[in-house]
Design an enzyme around this catalytic site. Structure first.
Site, short mmCIF file in Angstrom:
data_model
loop_
_atom_site.label_atom_id
_atom_site.label_comp_id
_atom_site.label_asym_id
_atom_site.label_seq_id
_atom_site.Cartn_x
_atom_site.Cartn_y
_atom_site.Cartn_z
N GLU A 73 7.87 37.94 79.47
CA GLU A 73 7.05 38.32 78.84
C GLU A 73 6.28 37.67 77.57
O GLU A 73 5.74 38.46 76.53
CB GLU A 73 7.51 39.50 78.34
C1 TNX Z 1 11.14 43.81 81.21
S1 TNX Z 1 13.34 42.21 82.63
C2 TNX Z 1 11.83 43.20 80.31
C3 TNX Z 1 12.61 43.58 78.80
C4 TNX Z 1 12.03 45.35 78.94
C5 TNX Z 1 12.58 46.08 80.78
C6 TNX Z 1 12.12 47.77 80.64
C7 TNX Z 1 12.79 41.36 81.56
C8 TNX Z 1 12.97 40.23 81.40
N1 TNX Z 1 11.53 42.01 80.60
O1 TNX Z 1 12.11 43.49 77.98
O2 TNX Z 1 13.62 45.72 78.11
O3 TNX Z 1 11.65 45.42 80.98
O4 TNX Z 1 13.09 47.74 82.03
#
Ligand code: TNX
Length: 520
Positions: free
Chosen positions: A324
Site C-alpha cells: 500500500e
Molecule cells: C489491507 S493487506 C492491509 C492492512 C489493513 C487491512 C485491513 C495489507 C497488506 N494491507 O494494512 O490492515 O487491509 O483489512
C-alpha cells in the site's frame, strides 16, 4: 499388530468414514456398539479404522526417543489433559519413535492405535503432529475407561506453509495471548506465526539501537486499541515457545510505507517537507513513507533494524512488508531491501505489490488482493503465500454485518463455508496459505478469538489436507465434534451455526476453562 484383514479394515473404514470424510452421520456421541468415532481436523491423508477400541486405564507407559523432546512434552501435556497418568508399570504402552521413512518428509507421521499406541516420524516436528492427532482422539476432559479408536493413520501436509498473520501493531496482543494462540495453532498443525510488528499506529519490537521506536512508537495504538511492545527477551522466549510446538515465528517490519510510528520516533526518517510527525491512531492506510530521497539515512536504519530482528528470529523467511504505497522509488527500495535480507542469509517475503521490483525469483510474495495479477510473478517462479482477502481476511465478519468487522474486501464477510471453498491448487507456485487478522477493529482477546476460530481450523485443513480428502460436510461434522477440545483450550470461538455451536452459553463450562463462545 492385531488387525483384521486389510479388506475387512477397509470396509469398516468406509463404514466409519462418515465422521472422517463426507458422510452425513453424526460425528459425536456415537453409541458404544459402533465403537468410538474419529474426528480429526485437518483430515489426514489416509486413515484406516479398525473394529474395537483400546480401553485406556488410569496410566500408560511412555517410551520415547531422546531426540524428540518436544513431542514428548506435548504428549505428556495431552495425557495430563485427558487425566491419564504415566507409569512404567502400566500395561498399555505409548511409543514415540523416530524412523527413517523418507516418504514421510519433514512433517509427516504414522499413528497406529492397536493393542498399544505407536507414533513415528522422521523428525520431532512430525512426532508433534502425531501427538496432536492423538490428542484429538483422546477425550478433552478426563474420562475414566475411555475407549480409543483403533486406527492406522499415515499423514503429511499438502503445503509446507500453514500460517496465521497477526497484526500486533494496530492493537497490541500480549505475550500470554500469543502463547495461547501458538498452542491452539499447534492443535491444528499450523506452523507459521507471522507477526506484523510495525505499522502506522505502533512499533512493537524493541530495537536496542533505536530505543525511541518503542518509547514513542510503542506508546500509540489504533483508536480503542491497546498499545505496548515486546522486549527482545520476550520475543526470544516466544520464538522458543513456538519452536517447541512446531511453529516458526516470522517477523514483519513493514517498509517503506506504514511507518508513521517510526517517523514519530525518529523524525529524520521522514522527508523534510513532511509536516505531520505525530503518533497516529486513525485507520487510514498508505499515507506515510520513509524518505526514499535520503538513502544515506534510510538504508542504514533499515539495515540496523533488520540486523537486530534477524538476531532474534531464526526464521529463514523474513517479511519486509511493501504494501500500500505509491512512490517513484518504491520498486528500487523493495529490490534493495530484499537484497539486504538475502545478503544476511535469509529469504525475504514481500506483499504482492513488491512483484514490480527487480528481485530474484526466490523472493516470496504474499497475495492479498483477490484480483491482483500475480500470473507474471508466478511465471518467474516466485513462491506464493496465499492470503486473498475475500477468503482469508478474518478481520471480516464471520457473517454479513457482524459488528466491529471490515467488509471492504467482501461485503458479505468471510463466513466459514466461504473460506473452506478456497482452492489453493489454482496457484502454481503456492507454498501455502495464511489467514490474516488485522486489528484496526479488534481490541480485545475475546474479539481476536472470535475472529480467528473456527475459521483458522478451516484454513489449516485447506493447507494440510489433500483436495480429495476434503469436503465441507465432513469438516462440519469433525470440527463440530471437536467443540469440547476447543472449550478445553479456552477458546472464545464464534458460535458458528454451521458447526452446531449456535447454542452459546447453553453448555456447562468445565472448571478452570475460561471464556467459552463469544459473540464479541
Ligand atoms: C489491507 S493487506 C492491509 C492492512 C489493513 C487491512 C485491513 C495489507 C497488506 N494491507 O494494512 O490492515 O487491509 O483489512
Amino acid at each position: 499388530m492385531n488387525f483384521p484383514s486389510r479388506l475387512g479394515a477397509a470396509l469398516l473404514g468406509l463404514a466409519t468414514a462418515a465422521a472422517i470424510g463426507c458422510g452425513s452421520s453424526p460425528a459425536a456421541d456415537a453409541p458404544e456398539a459402533t465403537g468410538p468415532v474419529v474426528h480429526l481436523v485437518p483430515v489426514p491423508q489416509s486413515i484406516d479404522i479398525f473394529p474395537g477400541a483400546l480401553r485406556l486405564s488410569d496410566a500408560v507407559k511412555l517410551e520415547s526417543d531422546a531426540a524428540a523432546p518436544h513431542a514428548r512434552r506435548a504428549l505428556e501435556e495431552a495425557l495430563a489433559g485427558s487425566g491419564i497418568g504415566i507409569d512404567d508399570a502400566a500395561t498399555t504402552r505409548i511409543r514415540l519413535q523416530l524412523t527413517d521413512d523418507t516418504a514421510l518428509g519433514e512433517e509427516g507421521y504414522h499413528l497406529v492405535v492397536a493393542d498399544d499406541v505407536q507414533l513415528s516420524a522422521r523428525t520431532d516436528v512430525g512426532l508433534l503432529h502425531a501427538v496432536q492427532s492423538l490428542r484429538q482422539l483422546l477425550p478433552a476432559q478426563p474420562q475414566p475407561g475411555y475407549r480409543l479408536p483403533r486406527v492406522a493413520i499415515t499423514d503429511a501436509p499438502a503445503y509446507p506453509w500453514r500460517g496465521l498473520s497477526l497484526d500486533v501493531a494496530r492493537s497490541f496482543l500480549s505475550v500470554g495471548y500469543l502463547e495461547k494462540t501458538i498452542d491452539r495453532m499447534a492443535f491444528f498443525k499450523l506452523n507459521r506465526l507471522h507477526l506484523h510488528l510495525t505499522d502506522d499506529q505502533g512499533w512493537r519490537i524493541e530495537i536496542g539501537r533505536y530505543p525511541k521506536l518503542t518509547q514513542i512508537g510503542g506508546a500509540s495504538a489504533v483508536e480503542g486499541g491497546r498499545s505496548g511492545h515486546y522486549t527482545q527477551a520476550q520475543l526470544r522466549h516466544l520464538v522458543a515457545y513456538a519452536q517447541a510446538r512446531g511453529i516458526t515465528i516470522v517477523p514483519e517490519i513493514d517498509l517503506p510505507g506504514h511507518v508513521q510510528a517510526a517517523l514519530a520516533s525518529y523524525n529524520e526518517l521522514a522527508c523534510d517537507d513532511v509536516e505531520n510527525l505525530s503518533p497516529y491512531s486513525g485507520r487510514e492506510v498508505g499515507f506515510s513513507v520513509l524518505c526514499l530521497d535520503k538513502p544515506e539515512v534510510v538504508y542504514p536504519f533499515v539495515r540496523h533494524v533488520l540486523e537486530e530482528v534477524l538476531a532474534i528470529f531464526p526464521s529463514r523467511e523474513i517479511h519486509i512488508g511493501g504494501d500500500e504505497i505509491e512512490h517513484p522509488l518504491y520498486a528500487d527500495f523493495v529490490a534493495r531491501a530484499a537484497a539486504m535480507v538475502q545478503g544476511m542469509g535469509r529469504t525475504p517475503i514481500v506483499w504482492e505489490e513488491g512483484s514490480v521490483a527487480d528481485t530474484s525469483p526466490d523472493v516470496v510474495l504474499q497475495l492479498w488482493n483477490d484480483n491482483y495479477d500475480i500470473a507474471p510473478a508466478v511465471e518467474e517462479g516466485h513462491p506464493l503465500i496465499l492470503s486473498p482477502c475475500s477468503y482469508f481476511y478474518v478481520d471480516h465478519g464471520n457473517y454479513a454485518g457482524q459488528s466491529q468487522t471490515y467488509d471492504w474486501c467482501r461485503e458479505e464477510g468471510v463466513p466459514l463455508a466461504r473460506l473452506y471453498a478456497f482452492d489453493p491448487a489454482a496457484f502454481g507456485t503456492a507454498i501455502g496459505i495464511e489467514a490474516a487478522l488485522w486489528t484496526e477493529l479488534v481490541h480485545t482477546d475475546a474479539a481476536a478469538d472470535n475472529r480467528l476460530w473456527p475459521r483458522l481450523a478451516a484454513s489449516a485443513e485447506l493447507a494440510w489436507s489433500p483436495a480429495e480428502r476434503r469436503s465441507y460436510e465432513g469438516f462440519r461434522q469433525r470440527m463440530g465434534a471437536l467443540r469440547p477440545h476447543m472449550d478445553a483450550l479456552g477458546i472464545g470461538y464464534h458460535p458458528e451455526p454451521d458447526l452446531g455451536w449456535a447454542d452459546a452459553g447453553a453448555r456447562t463450562v468445565p472448571q478452570g476453562a475460561p471464556a467459552g463462545p463469544s459473540s464479541d
